[in-house]
Design an enzyme around this catalytic site. Structure first.
Site, PDB file in Angstrom:
ATOM      1  N   HIS A 185      22.088 -18.004   3.247  1.00 23.62           N
ATOM      2  CA  HIS A 185      21.294 -19.123   3.768  1.00 23.62           C
ATOM      3  C   HIS A 185      20.020 -19.340   2.965  1.00 23.62           C
ATOM      4  O   HIS A 185      19.078 -19.956   3.462  1.00 23.62           O
ATOM      5  CB  HIS A 185      20.994 -18.882   5.256  1.00 23.62           C
ATOM      6  CG  HIS A 185      22.244 -18.743   6.058  1.00 23.62           C
ATOM      7  ND1 HIS A 185      23.048 -19.806   6.380  1.00 23.62           N
ATOM      8  CD2 HIS A 185      22.872 -17.640   6.543  1.00 23.62           C
ATOM      9  CE1 HIS A 185      24.104 -19.378   7.052  1.00 23.62           C
ATOM     10  NE2 HIS A 185      24.016 -18.060   7.156  1.00 23.62           N
TER      11      HIS A 185
ATOM     12  N   GLU B  42      11.686  -2.498   6.734  1.00 22.07           N
ATOM     13  CA  GLU B  42      10.752  -1.387   6.547  1.00 22.07           C
ATOM     14  C   GLU B  42      10.782  -0.900   5.090  1.00 22.07           C
ATOM     15  O   GLU B  42       9.735  -0.626   4.496  1.00 22.07           O
ATOM     16  CB  GLU B  42      11.100  -0.262   7.531  1.00 22.07           C
ATOM     17  CG  GLU B  42      10.329   1.030   7.368  1.00 22.07           C
ATOM     18  CD  GLU B  42       8.809   0.871   7.470  1.00 22.07           C
ATOM     19  OE1 GLU B  42       8.320  -0.165   7.918  1.00 22.07           O
ATOM     20  OE2 GLU B  42       8.116   1.826   7.063  1.00 22.07           O
TER      21      GLU B  42
ATOM     22  N   GLU C 279       3.912  -2.297  -0.369  1.00 17.62           N
ATOM     23  CA  GLU C 279       2.614  -1.654  -0.131  1.00 17.62           C
ATOM     24  C   GLU C 279       2.187  -0.752  -1.270  1.00 17.62           C
ATOM     25  O   GLU C 279       1.038  -0.793  -1.694  1.00 17.62           O
ATOM     26  CB  GLU C 279       2.700  -0.764   1.125  1.00 17.62           C
ATOM     27  CG  GLU C 279       2.479  -1.457   2.411  1.00 17.62           C
ATOM     28  CD  GLU C 279       2.370  -0.458   3.556  1.00 17.62           C
ATOM     29  OE1 GLU C 279       3.375   0.218   3.846  1.00 17.62           O
ATOM     30  OE2 GLU C 279       1.293  -0.358   4.153  1.00 17.62           O
TER      31      GLU C 279
ATOM     32  N   CYS D  88     -12.860   0.285   7.927  1.00 15.61           N
ATOM     33  CA  CYS D  88     -14.180   0.851   7.671  1.00 15.61           C
ATOM     34  C   CYS D  88     -14.306   2.167   8.438  1.00 15.61           C
ATOM     35  O   CYS D  88     -13.830   2.298   9.555  1.00 15.61           O
ATOM     36  CB  CYS D  88     -15.330  -0.051   8.084  1.00 15.61           C
ATOM     37  SG  CYS D  88     -15.336  -1.619   7.237  1.00 15.61           S
TER      38      CYS D  88
ATOM     39  N   LYS E 292       7.468  -0.971   2.620  1.00 21.30           N
ATOM     40  CA  LYS E 292       6.944   0.230   1.951  1.00 21.30           C
ATOM     41  C   LYS E 292       6.842  -0.015   0.457  1.00 21.30           C
ATOM     42  O   LYS E 292       5.854   0.329  -0.187  1.00 21.30           O
ATOM     43  CB  LYS E 292       7.890   1.393   2.247  1.00 21.30           C
ATOM     44  CG  LYS E 292       7.248   2.711   2.340  1.00 21.30           C
ATOM     45  CD  LYS E 292       6.760   3.078   3.725  1.00 21.30           C
ATOM     46  CE  LYS E 292       6.022   2.015   4.446  1.00 21.30           C
ATOM     47  NZ  LYS E 292       5.760   2.275   5.820  1.00 21.30           N
TER      48      LYS E 292
ATOM     49  N   LYS F 164      -5.774   1.982   6.463  1.00 18.52           N
ATOM     50  CA  LYS F 164      -4.812   2.596   7.378  1.00 18.52           C
ATOM     51  C   LYS F 164      -4.888   1.999   8.782  1.00 18.52           C
ATOM     52  O   LYS F 164      -3.880   1.732   9.411  1.00 18.52           O
ATOM     53  CB  LYS F 164      -5.103   4.094   7.438  1.00 18.52           C
ATOM     54  CG  LYS F 164      -4.182   4.877   8.338  1.00 18.52           C
ATOM     55  CD  LYS F 164      -2.880   5.144   7.650  1.00 18.52           C
ATOM     56  CE  LYS F 164      -1.894   5.869   8.538  1.00 18.52           C
ATOM     57  NZ  LYS F 164      -0.512   5.656   8.098  1.00 18.52           N
TER      58      LYS F 164
ATOM     59  N   ARG G  67      -9.506   4.494   5.834  1.00 16.77           N
ATOM     60  CA  ARG G  67      -9.829   3.302   6.630  1.00 16.77           C
ATOM     61  C   ARG G  67     -10.409   2.182   5.776  1.00 16.77           C
ATOM     62  O   ARG G  67     -10.571   1.048   6.236  1.00 16.77           O
ATOM     63  CB  ARG G  67     -10.845   3.658   7.721  1.00 16.77           C
ATOM     64  CG  ARG G  67     -10.333   4.650   8.726  1.00 16.77           C
ATOM     65  CD  ARG G  67     -11.430   5.008   9.694  1.00 16.77           C
ATOM     66  NE  ARG G  67     -11.741   3.909  10.577  1.00 16.77           N
ATOM     67  CZ  ARG G  67     -11.269   3.760  11.805  1.00 16.77           C
ATOM     68  NH1 ARG G  67     -10.469   4.662  12.300  1.00 16.77           N
ATOM     69  NH2 ARG G  67     -11.601   2.733  12.539  1.00 16.77           N
TER      70      ARG G  67
ATOM     71  N   ASN H 282     -18.556  -1.323  11.880  1.00 17.60           N
ATOM     72  CA  ASN H 282     -17.105  -1.472  11.721  1.00 17.60           C
ATOM     73  C   ASN H 282     -16.681  -2.619  12.640  1.00 17.60           C
ATOM     74  O   ASN H 282     -17.159  -2.699  13.767  1.00 17.60           O
ATOM     75  CB  ASN H 282     -16.436  -0.149  12.151  1.00 17.60           C
ATOM     76  CG  ASN H 282     -14.932  -0.236  12.159  1.00 17.60           C
ATOM     77  OD1 ASN H 282     -14.357  -1.134  11.559  1.00 17.60           O
ATOM     78  ND2 ASN H 282     -14.288   0.696  12.832  1.00 17.60           N
ATOM     79  N   GLY H 283     -15.820  -3.509  12.148  1.00 20.66           N
ATOM     80  CA  GLY H 283     -15.373  -4.629  12.982  1.00 20.66           C
ATOM     81  C   GLY H 283     -15.972  -5.937  12.493  1.00 20.66           C
ATOM     82  O   GLY H 283     -16.471  -6.019  11.370  1.00 20.66           O
TER      83      GLY H 283
ATOM     84  N   TRP I  73     -14.112  -1.497   4.059  1.00 19.01           N
ATOM     85  CA  TRP I  73     -12.987  -2.382   3.731  1.00 19.01           C
ATOM     86  C   TRP I  73     -13.548  -3.781   3.944  1.00 19.01           C
ATOM     87  O   TRP I  73     -13.810  -4.184   5.078  1.00 19.01           O
ATOM     88  CB  TRP I  73     -11.804  -2.112   4.672  1.00 19.01           C
ATOM     89  CG  TRP I  73     -10.558  -2.845   4.299  1.00 19.01           C
ATOM     90  CD1 TRP I  73      -9.584  -2.434   3.435  1.00 19.01           C
ATOM     91  CD2 TRP I  73     -10.136  -4.137   4.776  1.00 19.01           C
ATOM     92  NE1 TRP I  73      -8.598  -3.378   3.344  1.00 19.01           N
ATOM     93  CE2 TRP I  73      -8.906  -4.428   4.152  1.00 19.01           C
ATOM     94  CE3 TRP I  73     -10.684  -5.072   5.659  1.00 19.01           C
ATOM     95  CZ2 TRP I  73      -8.209  -5.613   4.393  1.00 19.01           C
ATOM     96  CZ3 TRP I  73      -9.988  -6.251   5.899  1.00 19.01           C
ATOM     97  CH2 TRP I  73      -8.757  -6.506   5.270  1.00 19.01           C
TER      98      TRP I  73
END
Ligand code: M6R
Length: 631
Positions: free
Chosen positions: A527, A504, A511, A2, A508, A626, A27, A100-101, A76
């Protein structure tokens, strides 16, 4: 998560709010809204809309152009679906607030308020908080034989600050709020209770935001509001008070080096692509002034004496982070262990904070974070600080909470990273951690194996140029990504430092393409995951010519023989590897020291190329934000 922004001054507030929201949109972007104070009607104008900030701009075209006080929010969703009714700001009587939070005990407080006759229009924890403040405003006013809305501005301010203090003592969680009070035309009020807020002054007025980037085009001098602080901001003035005592406190003004020009796409189609292409200069900036003249010298950190003292008697290192930053910690483990002969434990912050780790004497804790505000990483840092351990951070955002609360800071110099998918911040983290491990080895009197050391050192120095030569083939890498359009699963595999790079690469791809991707240690395939392999699976195999090269190629053969489409990433001259692949990404000669940085770049571009082909929202992928400031 947010974004919060507020403006109070002599210019129209709305342009400041909209510009701030656009810069903070990374955000959260499921809904947005603002509240302006109209001095004529002495009331708020509140507008909210679902979707990106642009939707709010369109819906409010031609209105709210004259008001000089306002607050705004981009959301968000945590509590309640993304909808207009759940979008901020939320109003309760004469108060309007953005948040926010998370208010953790919101359900309990809501039930209590409902029992007292309060009604709610949204599903948010935000509305609970603003209604709780309002309740205290009404009660405190009554105790003074006043009606809150009819009190003078001075009385209202005093009552509201005490009401905020009471509400804060009743709620649990980490959050930040700013709010306006009906009848007060020149002031924004707020509380920092564990989520960041920054205040600044520009020529025409005062600004408040959850992030530097919302105000960089107006001022480069800011105050980071400390946790547990109530504040008020008006044109030319900011005051800060301790939330428990309401005693005034001093908060210093800090000069920020980032400039607003850096927060623009500069002709690239996406911030992510721009940020991928910034990597040569980012790595050059990150190394600049720090590299010693030869491999025998020491790296130069901001405070060399404290740096040396920090590492003197270290016996064990914990590296803690989330997401991409966690992958940089995984790579660093290989370097610290091999060069500095230090035992390293790498932990996901959300796991570390709820375990009961056993700390031996001589343990040091490092946290890694682009934003410096990630809730779990911050909690892990605070836990380490509470246990009395020495802490350090590898962080990108100047003045961020993680930087401020760690004992020592190793900054990455990546500049603002806007794309939600982290690219340049990751390679900057790898660079700092590699240099750090190398340097700690020297401090401990351990010169990494001389041949390796020499070549590794030189390859670190020429890393910016090597990245340039990799990026010269960016179009080809994107085309490889686009060619995976019909693959159902994309597996990334590698061994040694290429294992975290595989993780990584897969993160990516997930996402920004929403495709199923997995990162695996190549030796683990047998395995279990090899059961996934068929002709609909593509495997991106990373195999630099290191001591594990032959073993990785054996794993490649196992999946190739089962029908997987193989994309190889290896050295240009590696014909043995090349001939096993359907598609081959040829990189220049690398060393063990710099291979992680150089090998991750094609994976960034493969994901970007596929996301483009699939028409995905690259800079703002669905469901993500983000800065993850809630746990
Ligand atoms: O700001 P941080 O580095 O602490 O963020 C950690 C993760 O949330 C972040 O790396 C996330 O995984 C990125 N979206 C990855 O691209």
């Amino acid at each position: 998560m947010c974004g919060i922004v507020g403006y109070v001054g002599t210019d129209a507030a709305k342009p400041f709010l909209i510009e701030g929201l656009k810069r903070l949109e990374y955000r959260g972007y499921d809904s947005a809204g603002f509240a302006l104070y109209d001095p004529k009607s002495k009331d708020f104008i509140i507008r909210r809309s679902v979707g990106h900030v642009e939707a709010l701009v369109e819906a409010t075209h031609g209105m709210g152009d004259h008001e000089r006080l306002g607050i705004a929010h981009t959301r968000w969703a945590t509590h309640g679906v993304p909808s207009e009714v759940n979008a901020h700001p939320h109003r309760a009587g004469g108060l309007v607030l953005v948040h926010n939070g998370i208010i953790e005990n919101h359900a309990q407080i809501k039930n209590q308020l409902i029992a007292e006759g309060v009604s709610f229009s949204s599903q948010t924890d935000t509305e609970v908080f603003v209604r709780l403040i309002e309740k205290h405003c009404l009660r405190l006013a009554l105790a003074q034989k006043l009606v809150f809305l009819e009190a003078t501005p001075l009385q209202k301010r005093d009552i509201a600050l005490h009401a905020l203090q009471r509400a804060a003592s009743e709620v649990e969680g980490h959050y930040a709020v700013i709010f306006l009070i009906q009848g007060i035309e020149d002031c924004i009020f707020g509380l920092q209770a564990g989520a960041p807020l920054v205040l600044g002054q520009c020529k025409s007025g005062g600004l408040v935001a959850s992030d530097l980037q919302a105000m960089l085009s107006h001022t480069s001098e800011v105050s980071f509001v400390p946790v547990s602080t109530i504040f008020e901001v008006s044109k030319g003035l900011s005051h800060f008070y301790d939330v428990k005592t309401l005693e005034e406190k001093t908060v210093k003004l800090e000069k920020i080096e980032w400039s607003s020009e850096k927060v623009a796409k500069d002709g690239f189609d996406h911030f992510m692509l721009k940020e991928i292409f910034q990597q040569p200069s980012v790595i050059a900036d990150t190394l600049s002034g720090r590299m010693p003249l030869s491999e025998l010298g020491s790296f130069v950190w901001d405070n060399p004496v404290a740096h040396e003292a920090l590492w003197k008697n270290v016996k064990k290192v914990y590296l803690i982070a989330c997401g991409t930053a966690y992958h940089s910690a995984m790579v660093a483990k290989y370097y610290f262990e091999k060069w500095a002969k230090l035992s390293v434990e790498v932990d996901i912050a959300s796991e570390f904070r709820y375990r009961n780790p056993v700390f031996e004497v001589g343990t040091i804790v490092g946290v890694i974070s682009q934003s410096g505000e990630t809730a779990d990483t911050l909690a892990a840092l605070r836990l380490a600080n509470e246990k009395g351990l020495t802490t350090f951070s590898v962080c990108n955002v100047p003045g961020s909470t993680i930087m401020r609360e760690s004992n020592f800071q190793y900054s990455t110099k990546a500049g603002p990273e806007i794309g939600v998918a982290s690219t340049k911040a990751f390679t900057a983290q790898l660079t700092v951690l590699t240099a750090l491990a190398y340097d700690v080895a020297h401090l401990r009197g351990l010169s990494p194996n001389s041949k390796d050391s020499d070549e590794g050192f030189r390859s670190l120095a020429r890393l910016p140029q090597d990245i340039e030569s990799v990026l010269a083939h960016a179009d080809e890498f994107q085309a490889v990504g686009a060619s995976l359009e019909n693959k159902k699963t994309i597996l990334f595999i590698g061994r040694g430092t290429m294992y975290p790079i595989a993780l990584e690469g897969a993160l990516k791809l997930k996402e920004i393409t929403y495709r199923h991707a997995e990162g695996y240690a190549a030796g683990e395939l047998k395995h279990g995951p090899i059961a996934l392999v068929d002709k609909d699976l593509a495997a991106v195999v990373m195999a630099p010519p290191d001591e594990l090269h032959a073993k990785t190629l054996s794993n490649l053969e196992e999946i190739r023989s089962r029908g997987a489409f193989i994309v190889g990433i290896g050295e240009d001259k590696d014909t043995e590897f090349r001939k096993l692949c359907n598609s081959y990404i040829a990189l220049p000669k690398t060393t063990w020291t710099t291979a992680p940085v150089l090998y991750v770049i094609p994976t960034q571009l493969i994901s970007y190329g596929l996301a483009r082909k699939l028409g995905c929202s690259i800079d703002k992928p669905r469901n993500l934000a983000k800065s993850v400031t809630v746990e």
